[in-house]
Scaffold this motif. Sequence first.
Motif, mmCIF file in Angstrom:
data_model
loop_
_atom_site.group_PDB
_atom_site.id
_atom_site.type_symbol
_atom_site.label_atom_id
_atom_site.label_comp_id
_atom_site.label_asym_id
_atom_site.label_seq_id
_atom_site.Cartn_x
_atom_site.Cartn_y
_atom_site.Cartn_z
ATOM 1 N N ILE A 198 0.848 -1.203 0.000
ATOM 2 C CA ILE A 198 0.000 0.000 0.000
ATOM 3 C C ILE A 198 0.877 1.244 0.000
ATOM 4 O O ILE A 198 2.001 1.240 0.521
ATOM 5 N N PRO A 199 0.365 2.334 -0.592
ATOM 6 C CA PRO A 199 1.153 3.574 -0.615
ATOM 7 C C PRO A 199 1.199 4.210 0.765
ATOM 8 O O PRO A 199 0.256 4.099 1.538
ATOM 9 N N ILE A 200 2.304 4.876 1.059
ATOM 10 C CA ILE A 200 2.401 5.694 2.265
ATOM 11 C C ILE A 200 2.764 7.098 1.815
ATOM 12 O O ILE A 200 3.772 7.284 1.152
ATOM 13 N N PRO A 201 1.901 8.074 2.132
ATOM 14 C CA PRO A 201 0.650 8.029 2.899
ATOM 15 C C PRO A 201 -0.445 7.236 2.158
ATOM 16 O O PRO A 201 -0.480 7.191 0.946
ATOM 17 N N GLN A 202 -1.363 6.656 2.966
ATOM 18 C CA GLN A 202 -2.449 5.833 2.438
ATOM 19 C C GLN A 202 -3.768 6.235 3.069
ATOM 20 O O GLN A 202 -3.817 6.947 4.069
#
Length: 536
Positions: free
Chosen positions: A224-228
């Motif tokens: 998942i991307p960070i920020p998410q």
Amino acid sequence: CGRGPGGCRGGRTDMALRCAASLAAGRQPRGARREGTVRWSSAAKASAVKINEKASREKILTLESMNPQVKAVEYAVRGPIVLKAGEIEKELRKGIKKPFTEVIKANIGDAHAMGQRPITFLRQVVALCTYPNLLDSPSFPEDAKKRARRILQGCGGNSLGSYTASQGINCIREDVASYIERRDGGVPADPDNIYLTTGASDGISAILKILISGGGKSRTGVMIPIPQYPLYSAAISELDAIQVNYYLDEENCWALNVNELRRALNEAKAYCNPKVLCIINPGNPTGQVQSRKCIEDVIHFAWEEKLFLLADEVYQDNVYSEGCQFHSFKKILYEMGPEYYNNVELASFHSTSKGYMGECGYRGGYMEVINLHPEIKGQLVKLLSVRLCPPVSGQAAMDIVVNPPVPGEESYAQFIKEKESVLNNLAKKAKLTEDMFNKIPGVHCNPLQGAMYAFPRIFIPSKAIEEAKAHKMAPDMFYCMKLLEETGICVVPGSGFGQREGTYHFRMTILPPVEKLKILLEKVKDFHIKFLEKYA
């Protein structure tokens, strides 16, 4: 010994238990003297309480015995800061004085709660579906009636109150497929690959449920991307999967870099089996819009590494910056050729909650899933059937998003005027927010290319960081709590979305009306300057 209540110990115990039960129910025990009010001897009261205590037992469900995966779930968008905002609102209603007169909830993308007007045509069709007697009313346009009749014909008993197929009403799934074909320039879409959902969140959770398996080092890893958006971390925690973070490039307008994907994947292989890659485009909370080249690179990476792609595209109508354009993963996948299009497994999500509609409460959404194994398709339908069907009013609302008025229909002019007004307003507010944040010392905000949030980076002095630690708070939580208590503005700390170590942010929606947004931004500016002075 004597018999009855006054006799042996068993009789006295039985009497005391009856007394205790009567006390608990607020009744006078049978046989007690009535002289105006009930009178109890202190001994009788003590006996009843003591036996009542013995009768109660430990709770079956406690923090220690509850599902540990549920306990691990965190959802920052409605976390501690929002609970505190609710407490402050109650205090204001009681007349307790604060340095402000209202709480401004800029923590969530709830358009109508922020004053956005509903799209007339959408509400007309849903109203007609809800109360079909209105189909005879001259107050409603014929194009709205036509759509309502078609939806009702797809419902059991011609009623929105009936259950539908678990996958959703067939004619609405056909409309979704037609919409995808128009959006993607003729790329074919099969209604059988469309699943109507309770908002996009329901679809995302369902797909993750069916994807996650294994144990130990073979447990499924989800990139998942960070920020998410905290839905992802919450769902991963609930399902006891492994969260694999890849970081967006803040210095490059939150761009997605395939080298960073590769780093995250290779490191994760040591402790899990990464097989899912989540993309949010346009980004939430970061607001970036991915370029065509970036999407091609991501698809190639997923194909090469055999990853199942999840494309969260709920903000596809929310693109504001010049030179930016929304490209669906489905379209780019198709255009990359059959080697990709026939092999990469992709689930794409959309919703009634965002875009120009802002119809969060209807909980309407859909997902399109392609290249799914036929046997898994059956398993997915089975999983969805457990919740019977998504809300039927939400299905109807979703239909109007994908099947709006077209040129030549009587509602078209008003529909386009309302739609463009909402989107133009959002574009104006995105630029206003970016410009005003970047004028504040110690604040930097990347361009808001899309979606409906700003995610500015804030400088927090070391003295404030130490005080946050003393309060057992993350520094940005401490900052946001102070902002709420001193200005009434409720935003979400960046730590709830994830951020690089040593950086601090907050997410704020740009949905308030322009004049209120200006006031909000001025208050944030004044607060931040005072905060820096206090903790310098």
